[in-house]
Design a protein around this motif. Structure first.
Motif, PDB file in Angstrom:
ATOM      1  N   ASN A  50       0.857  -1.180   0.000  1.00  6.85           N
ATOM      2  CA  ASN A  50       0.000   0.000   0.000  1.00  6.85           C
ATOM      3  C   ASN A  50       0.898   1.236   0.000  1.00  6.85           C
ATOM      4  O   ASN A  50       1.905   1.281   0.712  1.00  6.85           O
ATOM      5  CB  ASN A  50      -0.910  -0.021   1.241  1.00  6.85           C
ATOM      6  N   MET A  51       0.541   2.268  -0.784  1.00  4.03           N
ATOM      7  CA  MET A  51       1.411   3.422  -0.927  1.00  4.03           C
ATOM      8  C   MET A  51       0.621   4.720  -0.794  1.00  4.03           C
ATOM      9  O   MET A  51      -0.492   4.843  -1.309  1.00  4.03           O
ATOM     10  CB  MET A  51       2.112   3.396  -2.282  1.00  4.03           C
ATOM     11  N   VAL A  52       1.216   5.704  -0.100  1.00  6.93           N
ATOM     12  CA  VAL A  52       0.662   7.054  -0.007  1.00  6.93           C
ATOM     13  C   VAL A  52       1.814   8.038  -0.199  1.00  6.93           C
ATOM     14  O   VAL A  52       2.979   7.637  -0.257  1.00  6.93           O
ATOM     15  CB  VAL A  52      -0.026   7.295   1.362  1.00  6.93           C
ATOM     16  N   THR A  53       1.494   9.324  -0.284  1.00  5.31           N
ATOM     17  CA  THR A  53       2.531  10.362  -0.366  1.00  5.31           C
ATOM     18  C   THR A  53       2.302  11.385   0.733  1.00  5.31           C
ATOM     19  O   THR A  53       1.166  11.576   1.201  1.00  5.31           O
ATOM     20  CB  THR A  53       2.515  11.080  -1.731  1.00  5.31           C
ATOM     21  N   THR A  54       3.368  12.050   1.142  1.00 11.47           N
ATOM     22  CA  THR A  54       3.280  13.030   2.221  1.00 11.47           C
ATOM     23  C   THR A  54       2.658  14.339   1.728  1.00 11.47           C
ATOM     24  O   THR A  54       2.751  14.679   0.562  1.00 11.47           O
ATOM     25  CB  THR A  54       4.672  13.328   2.802  1.00 11.47           C
ATOM     26  N   ASN A  55       2.061  15.048   2.662  1.00  6.93           N
ATOM     27  CA  ASN A  55       1.488  16.365   2.373  1.00  6.93           C
ATOM     28  C   ASN A  55       2.571  17.433   2.427  1.00  6.93           C
ATOM     29  O   ASN A  55       3.742  17.143   2.684  1.00  6.93           O
ATOM     30  CB  ASN A  55       0.373  16.685   3.360  1.00  6.93           C
ATOM     31  N   ALA A  56       2.169  18.699   2.224  1.00  8.63           N
ATOM     32  CA  ALA A  56       3.130  19.805   2.200  1.00  8.63           C
ATOM     33  C   ALA A  56       3.894  19.940   3.506  1.00  8.63           C
ATOM     34  O   ALA A  56       5.049  20.357   3.536  1.00  8.63           O
ATOM     35  CB  ALA A  56       2.413  21.112   1.858  1.00  8.63           C
ATOM     36  N   ASP A  57       3.254  19.601   4.636  1.00  2.00           N
ATOM     37  CA  ASP A  57       3.920  19.701   5.939  1.00  2.00           C
ATOM     38  C   ASP A  57       4.606  18.403   6.351  1.00  2.00           C
ATOM     39  O   ASP A  57       5.091  18.280   7.477  1.00  2.00           O
ATOM     40  CB  ASP A  57       2.924  20.126   7.019  1.00  2.00           C
ATOM     41  N   GLY A  58       4.642  17.428   5.431  1.00  2.00           N
ATOM     42  CA  GLY A  58       5.347  16.177   5.705  1.00  2.00           C
ATOM     43  C   GLY A  58       4.522  15.108   6.385  1.00  2.00           C
ATOM     44  O   GLY A  58       5.036  14.035   6.704  1.00  2.00           O
TER      45      GLY A  58
END
Length: 255
Positions: A50-58
């Motif tokens: 399963n994969m996600v990406t971080t937001n602007a604040d990490g």
């Protein structure tokens, strides 16, 4: 008999998979590094893929359980593999520190190519007038725009902006900015050609009046023309004449 066994196997397998998925819950975390660019870092659960990406604040949120390994990957960061523990799920400040990828250059060579400039590259047409920042603002505020349409006059019209700028006083203000900019330019040029010692010992200008004398000199149009030619001999000669007049003014004021 075989059909019953196969059916039972499918049911058991389904319950096992369902049970495994139930064990995994959402874990919230954050990445940290010596940079403000924390967005778009891939966070992958190596067990479930399963994969996600971080937001602007990490920050990130991903489904996992204790014993799973989270893989953090990005172009600007070194890959980080973090084995999750039970404590990570109760930690409200779960943070993973990432290290920046540093590309060290072996050698940097700077060459000055005199024949390569904006004109030779075709970026600026040859012979085009170059403007300083203040001159560019004034030119924009006063330039007529023949393509403007102010009321549909036949054959086109001109922009009303120059007229409005004149009435509002903006044009006068911009002209003052250009004058100040030119004085600053000539002041720097004058100080680059002659040292403080020259003004004090050669021209006999008191040290506390040197800056005032420089402003007095660059206010003289004839002097700025000679100064701008960068002919030091002619500039020094005229500067000497101005120094005599300036000292006369000082003598009168100090009586």
């Amino acid at each position: 008999m075989s059909d019953k066994f196969l059916c039972l196997f499918i049911i058991v397998l389904g319950q096992t998979v369902w049970g495994q998925n139930q064990e995994r819950i959402i874990i919230n975390g954050k990445i940290a590094s010596n940079t403000y660019d924390l967005e778009g870092v891939y966070v992958v659960n190596a067990e479930t893929e399963n994969m996600v990406t971080t937001n602007a604040d990490g920050t990130f949120s991903i489904r996992a359980k204790a014993g799973d390994t989270l893989v953090f990957s990005s172009i600007q960061f070194k890959e980080n593999r973090t084995l999750l523990t039970a404590e990570n799920f109760s930690d409200l400040n779960f943070t993973v520190k990432l290290s920046l990828v540093i590309h060290q250059l072996q050698e940097v060579i700077v060459r000055n190519y005199a024949n390569i400039n904006a004109v030779s590259l075709g970026i600026i047409p040859q012979g085009q007038k170059s403007y300083t920042e203040a001159e560019r603002k004034l030119h924009t505020a006063t330039a007529l725009n023949p393509t403007a349409n102010a009321g549909g006059v036949a054959g086109g019209s001109i922009s009303a902006d120059p007229f409005l700028n004149f009435l509002s006083g903006r044009t006068a203000m911009l002209k003052k900015e250009v004058a100040v900019e030119k004085k600053e330019f000539f002041m720097k040029l004058l100080e680059s050609m002659f040292s403080l010692d020259h003004f004090v010992n050669r021209l006999s200008i008191p040290a506390e009046y040197v800056k005032g004398f420089e402003y007095y000199a660059v206010d003289n149009d004839k002097f700025t023309v000679v100064l701008n030619s960068k002919n030091k001999t002619s500039t020094e000669f005229l500067l000497g004449e101005l120094a005599v007049k300036y000292k006369e003014i000082l003598a009168i004021e100090n009586k």
